[in-house]
Design a protein around this motif. Sequence first.
Motif, PDB file in Angstrom:
ATOM      1  N   VAL A   1       3.377   7.243   2.749  1.00 44.62           N
ATOM      2  CA  VAL A   1       3.260   6.019   3.546  1.00 44.62           C
ATOM      3  C   VAL A   1       3.462   4.845   2.607  1.00 44.62           C
ATOM      4  N   THR A   2       4.271   3.867   3.019  1.00 42.65           N
ATOM      5  CA  THR A   2       4.413   2.631   2.249  1.00 42.65           C
ATOM      6  C   THR A   2       4.383   1.467   3.220  1.00 42.65           C
ATOM      7  N   GLN A   3       3.451   0.561   3.016  1.00 43.28           N
ATOM      8  CA  GLN A   3       3.233  -0.540   3.968  1.00 43.28           C
ATOM      9  C   GLN A   3       3.066  -1.848   3.212  1.00 43.28           C
TER      10      GLN A   3
ATOM     11  N   GLU B   1       6.444  -1.330   7.543  1.00 41.83           N
ATOM     12  CA  GLU B   1       6.287   0.027   7.039  1.00 41.83           C
ATOM     13  C   GLU B   1       7.672   0.470   6.568  1.00 41.83           C
ATOM     14  N   TYR B   2       7.732   0.923   5.313  1.00 36.32           N
ATOM     15  CA  TYR B   2       9.045   1.232   4.735  1.00 36.32           C
ATOM     16  C   TYR B   2       9.330   2.735   4.898  1.00 36.32           C
TER      17      TYR B   2
ATOM     18  N   ARG C   1       0.859  -1.181   0.000  1.00 41.14           N
ATOM     19  CA  ARG C   1       0.000   0.000   0.000  1.00 41.14           C
ATOM     20  C   ARG C   1       0.897   1.234   0.000  1.00 41.14           C
ATOM     21  N   HIS C   2       0.577   2.192  -0.883  1.00 38.38           N
ATOM     22  CA  HIS C   2       1.512   3.301  -1.104  1.00 38.38           C
ATOM     23  C   HIS C   2       0.777   4.613  -1.295  1.00 38.38           C
TER      24      HIS C   2
END
Lengths: 248, 271
Positions: A179-181, A247-248, A168-169
């Motif tokens: 947010v990147t998950q 979470e990146y 998810r981005h």
Amino acid sequence: MLRGIPFDSPLYEVDEDRGIEYRNCDAITGFFTIKNDISDLLPEGLKPYSEPAQGGIWISHYSFSTVGEYHEYITVIQVEDEQGDMGYYIPYIYVTNDSALAAGRELAGAPKKLATIGLVKENDVVMGYLERPTGKRLVTFVMKPNTRAAGGLIDFVLPKPTYLYSVRHLPPIKGKGGVTQLIKWYAEIDFHVDPNGEKVIFNGPGTVTYDSPSVIDPVHKVEIDSLMTAVYFQFDMKLGFVDILREY
Amino acid sequence: MLKRSREGLSIPLDASLYGALGAGMVARDAVTEYLNCECVMAFFTTTEDVEGLLPEGMELAAKPPNAAIFIAHYPFSTLGPYYEMFTLIQVDFEGELAYYLPYIYVDNDAAMAGGREVVGAPKKFAKMGIVKYNDLVMGYLERPPGKRLLSITIKPEQRIPDAMVEAFLQEATPIYSIRLLPPIEGGDGLAQLVKWYGYIRLHEDDEERVTYHHVKLGTKRIWGGETTVLYDSPSLSDPVHKIEVKDVLLGAYMQYDMGLRPDKVVKEWRL
């Protein structure tokens, strides 16, 4: 309820307990060994489940769902997560419905695009196809469902639940607010059962071709070495969420 | 995030649905371009009920409040060709005149995902059209096809004077919308108030071309005339009719180029 924008008339609403519900669906799926090295396509936190890596193609029609009626195409790579669970990472997925597109991208990170997708039955053949744009044939999958599927392969390929993974981005703006998950979610597939008490799952010979590859929609990057099984089935389904793994 | 593949602005990361960025660029540097666009639009007064649609901290800019509706066709853009309808409410935010975007519709997936994910434009798919029939130009919005939510009908008879155009249509228009990533377990979701800009560049004719002896018309390709805005068949699922049309101040058909650019996140709420 999980709701999307606009706030006063959401494009999608998902009951967190019931998930997204699907009724009276049908699909074909092909499970195969992957010829090339697909580690490039995987996010950190997932690794191929086997050597050689395995993957699949799924083309379906959902005649009813709580995000509407639509067709769907999915490419999956069989993976193992850091918790030791087997599931499928989704590098490419296409739909024919805006609510499904937004819910998929925004809730689970399923990287949905719109495409022309069909699941047709003609004579003894069931054919699924993916085109983007219409007329540019990216995938054709034909199979002849002539034998009831039995044995453990279907239960192994599509366990209940079947874990799914996607990223998810939300892009950052001026370096802020992104947010990147890595999302872990699941499909619970309930195969229809006929009056004799048998599951409505058929297998038979099948062929998958990447007719006209496109760098814009590079589904052909998951190269097919050997098609192990081609299956047609009728089912109901529920999609739900498990966890945010990273979470990146 | 990916182990080795090239990553774009949006998912799928190796085959981005929208957003071509060069090395080192961020979303704020990315301009979406539109060429040879046309639209019908109406600028009108509305009721104070629309204040309920605004996010915290945002006030209506005028009494009675002002709003606008556009139905546009973009035959070329860097997201592909598409139709679009949107409603704007004129607001005052932190002392600046701007517009809040409560409803917007498109018929292109890259435009839809790009709008929702980058700036929070709450796009849905719909059927739209701009029809030219004899002396009329009509824009319409239907969702689903056959359920006519909105029609704007204009008789574009006269060029609008340049001074009046400048009063209603700034070239760089600040727009606000709310970007949303719903929570999955609670605490892991996000809502952000995003500021972005629409740059409308009306096509222009030089003065000589619009001078006819003693008559000098406006140079910009925007024509006004009798305008009717109707919410033909209201729907709770797509409640565009909540922005009531009291008095139409300006109705126009126009030809232009456009650019859209995200600017910044001004406020954030954890969900």
